[in-house]
Design a protein around this motif. Structure first.
Motif, PDB file in Angstrom:
ATOM      1  N   PRO B  84      57.740  39.539  33.707  1.00  0.00           N
ATOM      2  CA  PRO B  84      56.652  39.130  35.190  1.00  0.00           C
ATOM      3  C   PRO B  84      55.460  39.649  34.882  1.00  0.00           C
ATOM      4  O   PRO B  84      55.849  40.881  34.920  1.00  0.00           O
ATOM      5  CB  PRO B  84      57.282  38.633  36.172  1.00  0.00           C
ATOM      6  N   TYR B  85      54.308  39.468  35.209  1.00  0.00           N
ATOM      7  CA  TYR B  85      53.692  39.477  34.602  1.00  0.00           C
ATOM      8  C   TYR B  85      53.041  40.761  35.837  1.00  0.00           C
ATOM      9  O   TYR B  85      52.449  41.993  35.463  1.00  0.00           O
ATOM     10  CB  TYR B  85      52.058  38.612  34.990  1.00  0.00           C
ATOM     11  N   ASN B  86      53.346  40.716  37.361  1.00  0.00           N
ATOM     12  CA  ASN B  86      53.352  42.232  37.887  1.00  0.00           C
ATOM     13  C   ASN B  86      54.613  43.226  38.122  1.00  0.00           C
ATOM     14  O   ASN B  86      54.634  44.236  38.908  1.00  0.00           O
ATOM     15  CB  ASN B  86      53.376  41.817  39.571  1.00  0.00           C
ATOM     16  N   THR B 105      42.757  41.767  34.691  1.00  0.00           N
ATOM     17  CA  THR B 105      43.009  42.784  36.002  1.00  0.00           C
ATOM     18  C   THR B 105      42.919  42.143  37.214  1.00  0.00           C
ATOM     19  O   THR B 105      43.501  42.773  38.288  1.00  0.00           O
ATOM     20  CB  THR B 105      41.055  43.338  35.987  1.00  0.00           C
ATOM     21  N   ASP B 106      43.769  41.048  36.299  1.00  0.00           N
ATOM     22  CA  ASP B 106      44.074  40.198  38.056  1.00  0.00           C
ATOM     23  C   ASP B 106      45.369  40.044  38.195  1.00  0.00           C
ATOM     24  O   ASP B 106      45.475  38.893  37.552  1.00  0.00           O
ATOM     25  CB  ASP B 106      42.680  38.510  37.383  1.00  0.00           C
ATOM     26  N   GLY B 107      46.211  41.420  38.133  1.00  0.00           N
ATOM     27  CA  GLY B 107      47.902  40.455  38.712  1.00  0.00           C
ATOM     28  C   GLY B 107      48.247  41.749  37.810  1.00  0.00           C
ATOM     29  O   GLY B 107      49.531  42.589  38.381  1.00  0.00           O
ATOM     30  N   LEU B 109      49.271  45.333  36.891  1.00  0.00           N
ATOM     31  CA  LEU B 109      49.192  46.720  37.477  1.00  0.00           C
ATOM     32  C   LEU B 109      48.713  47.836  36.957  1.00  0.00           C
ATOM     33  O   LEU B 109      49.154  48.278  35.683  1.00  0.00           O
ATOM     34  CB  LEU B 109      50.969  47.312  38.096  1.00  0.00           C
ATOM     35  N   VAL B 191      47.685  33.040  52.462  1.00  0.00           N
ATOM     36  CA  VAL B 191      47.043  33.413  51.721  1.00  0.00           C
ATOM     37  C   VAL B 191      46.223  32.752  51.354  1.00  0.00           C
ATOM     38  O   VAL B 191      46.474  31.672  50.765  1.00  0.00           O
ATOM     39  CB  VAL B 191      48.094  33.822  50.092  1.00  0.00           C
ATOM     40  N   ASP B 217      37.535  40.537  49.230  1.00  0.00           N
ATOM     41  CA  ASP B 217      38.858  40.557  48.511  1.00  0.00           C
ATOM     42  C   ASP B 217      39.289  40.135  47.774  1.00  0.00           C
ATOM     43  O   ASP B 217      38.846  38.952  47.464  1.00  0.00           O
ATOM     44  CB  ASP B 217      40.124  40.976  49.509  1.00  0.00           C
ATOM     45  N   ARG B 218      40.575  39.892  46.469  1.00  0.00           N
ATOM     46  CA  ARG B 218      40.941  39.240  45.904  1.00  0.00           C
ATOM     47  C   ARG B 218      41.256  37.698  46.299  1.00  0.00           C
ATOM     48  O   ARG B 218      41.385  36.834  46.667  1.00  0.00           O
ATOM     49  CB  ARG B 218      41.241  38.736  44.530  1.00  0.00           C
ATOM     50  N   TYR B 219      42.489  37.928  47.468  1.00  0.00           N
ATOM     51  CA  TYR B 219      43.118  37.147  48.195  1.00  0.00           C
ATOM     52  C   TYR B 219      43.247  37.539  49.113  1.00  0.00           C
ATOM     53  O   TYR B 219      44.735  38.316  49.644  1.00  0.00           O
ATOM     54  CB  TYR B 219      44.686  36.933  47.604  1.00  0.00           C
ATOM     55  N   ARG B 221      44.443  37.776  53.486  1.00  0.00           N
ATOM     56  CA  ARG B 221      45.642  37.344  54.319  1.00  0.00           C
ATOM     57  C   ARG B 221      45.187  36.935  55.307  1.00  0.00           C
ATOM     58  O   ARG B 221      45.882  37.702  56.354  1.00  0.00           O
ATOM     59  CB  ARG B 221      46.824  37.942  54.099  1.00  0.00           C
TER      60      ARG B 221
END
Lengths: 315, 298
Positions: B84-86, B105-107, B109, B191, B217-219, B221
């Motif tokens: 998985p990407y993360n 850069t979005d996801g 590490l 989120v 921030d991006r996401y 909460r």
């Protein structure tokens, strides 16, 4: 209970370590690995697993002796919570905090917590129990701060932090692995030199004092060395649970409680078990990889229970 | 003398001719040497797999590894997975001997990208935080693959369609008040979308206002209480995949908060966001679905 000869035990443990290292280099996330994968990716992981497994087990054994408490483990004193706090802050702020696979911010966090513990331990009149309880409280405090930071930080960084908290050897790099292994050997060796004093502590603090052991000095020094050892392991691999609790008990059952024999075997068995656990983490759910902390807890807990129930009697 | 000179030149020509033909600079400022036509490409996020496929066309076999859940185009489902990407599986990536890796850069590490670079693999990182970055990422991906001219064209196509869409929205919505929108990505913890992501710009694109546009921030909460206080006109739960029932449940959860405008007017819906969440050419498809959902058109 009859104990096997020490030489036999050492040979047995080392053979297991060598075999497990060989297997860990041989098997991984892909079947047909060439030499560059083995050298660049698997070898650092195996070295780091050896270093961390050794460090955590020895630290666990020493803390169990120091506090005469079979429930002690490397994370009991809360140093790891300081490391976790540092790591979580570091990883959410960006990747600059990781040098050669070692999380520098985690190490700084752990040292800060160690400093507090040290001040508690040098205050005259503070008993060992006070020290133990202060450590536990610091642990709770640190976990609270970690949770606080994580609920405020951005989601992207948190994913990195979560994997860190579960214990993870996949960040291993050659340089960082050698540094950890080298320091872990030296610090474990320093603790081994205090074996006789740990043995005296087995009879209780007062008897140890009457045998000429300066318990408060011993406590202070051991706290420093163990904290360094735990900080090092945790900043390299995150929070790998259970190993530091399990290994000392297993080894005590094989060679008895005297630390001169027990600590070196703890080191070797701890290394062996973590190498195997990390291999399982890599091969069990391809293409995913489990955090190694999940494996140590899932496999370790039932095995520990089984041994306890099978042999019964004393821990 | 001349012949000697030319032989020296020849010598330099043969022995100093770079093994790597060209260099690109990625979105985080790292220069990467690449071969003329990379043939073993690995993509570390589903959106990157999709974008690379746009350029490769029928030549899809050049993609030798993709992250989990890469399903557009469908052929990518059968490609070797690198995790998985993360939580990339670095060993699986290394085993592919890639000559070009795309990361985001979005996801992804940062330390894993660093790790890949340390083992000598050529990683090109793209950034998709806003529309101009998406345009840049299209150009970067195309030129890294070895089709710079085509990528300029695709990027131009993207920005022109974007502009056309923006104008069209402006005309359509000229007399309408800007709805205040909450895009919900996850539940428990809730989120939402902050200003540091292209989804925030997507909301602005369709002439609406992101109620969390003030958070950088991006996401982020936030708490549900904070959502109640900000009181959006529309709540959209972003759904992924074929099964919408889970997302419908999330939408119904808001139902109890009767003081909220969105609840009173019944403007809480599930938005199929597979296209919207991809910072690729499909994004505009998603943006027009977003517009329809916000303005309640059938």
């Amino acid at each position: 209970m009859k104990k096997n000869s020490f030489t036999f035990e050492v040979v047995l443990a080392f053979s297991f370590l060598i075999v497990s290292c060989f297997l860990a280099l041989r098997f991984g996330s892909v079947f047909d690995a060439d030499s560059s994968i083995i050298y660049q990716l698997r070898l650092p992981r195996v070295l780091l697993a050896v270093a961390v497994g050794m460090g955590l087990s020895v630290a666990g054994a020493c803390l169990q002796a120091l506090f005469s408490n079979p429930l002690c483990e490397p994370y009991t004193l809360g140093i790891s919570s300081g490391a976790a706090l540092g790591a979580v802050i570091g990883t959410t702020l960006g990747g600059f905090w990781i040098v050669s696979g070692l999380t520098i911010s985690a190490f700084i966090g752990a040292l800060a917590f160690t400093l507090v513990l040290y001040f508690v331990s040098i205050r005259p009149g503070n008993s060992t129990l006070t020290l133990l309880l202060s450590g536990v409280m610091m642990g709770f405090f640190g976990s609270g701060l970690v949770a606080l930071w994580m609920s405020l930080a951005d989601s992207n960084g948190i994913q990195a932090a979560v994997f860190w908290l579960l214990g993870d050897l996949s960040r291993a790099r050659m340089g960082g692995a050698w540094v950890t292994l080298f320091s872990s050997c030296i610090l474990s060796g320093a603790l081994w030199l205090r074996s006789r004093q740990f043995d005296a502590l087995l009879m209780g603090e007062e008897d140890a004092i009457s045998l000429g052991v300066d318990v408060s000095v011993l406590r202070r020094r051991v706290i420093i060395v163990v904290s360094l050892l735990v900080s090092l392991c945790v900043s390299a691999s995150g929070m790998i649970g259970f190993l530091g609790l399990l290994v000392p008990h297993l080894v005590r059952r094989r060679v008895g409680a005297l630390h001169g024999k027990m600590l070196p075997l703890c080191a070797v068995w701890g290394a062996t078990l973590l190498v195997i656990a990390d291999m399982l983490a890599r091969v069990s759910v391809r293409p995913f990889e489990l955090p190694v902390g999940v494996v140590t807890a899932l496999v370790g807990a039932p095995v520990f229970m089984w041994i306890l129930l099978k042999r019964g009697s004393q821990v | 003398m001349v012949s000697r000179f030319s032989s020296v030149l020849l010598f330099f020509y043969f022995f100093s001719a770079p093994a790597f033909a060209r260099e690109v600079t990625d979105a985080v400022g790292v220069r990467i040497e690449l071969s003329e036509k990379p043939l073993r490409i690995v993509t570390l996020a589903p959106s990157l797999g999709e974008l690379v496929s746009v350029f490769l066309g029928a030549d899809l076999a050049r993609i030798v590894g993709v992250s989990e859940y890469s399903d557009v185009p469908l052929a990518l489902k059968k490609v070797f997975s690198i995790g998985p990407y993360n939580r990339l599986n670095i060993e699986r990536i290394a085993s592919l001997k890639p000559d070009l890796i795309f990361a985001t850069t979005d996801g992804n590490l940062p330390d894993q990208i660093q790790h890949l670079r340390e083992t000598g693999m050529p990683v090109v990182v793209v950034n998709t935080d806003d529309f101009s970055e998406i345009g840049n990422s299209i150009k970067l991906v195309g030129s890294a693959i070895g089709s710079p001219a085509e990528s300029e064209q695709v990027a131009k196509q993207f920005s022109e369609s974007l502009e056309r869409f923006r104008q069209a929205v402006r005309r359509r919505r000229a007399n309408q008040a800007k709805p205040r929108v909450l895009l919900q990505l996850g539940d428990d913890p809730l989120v939402v979308v902050g200003s540091k992501t292209f989804l925030h710009h997507a909301i602005q694109l369709v002439n609406a206002e992101n109620i969390y546009g003030d958070i950088k921030d991006r996401y982020p909460r936030p708490s549900k209480e904070d959502v109640v206080k900000r009181d959006p006109d529309v709540i959209l739960v972003l759904a992924l995949g074929a099964d919408r029932s889970y997302f419908e449940t999330l939408a119904r959860k808001w139902g109890g908060l009767r003081n909220m405008r969105a609840v009173q007017k019944g403007r809480i819906k599930v938005l199929q966001a597979d296209a919207l969440l991809r910072p690729t050419l499909r994004f505009l498809e998603g943006a027009s679905l977003l517009e329809k959902a916000i303005y309640e058109e059938k």
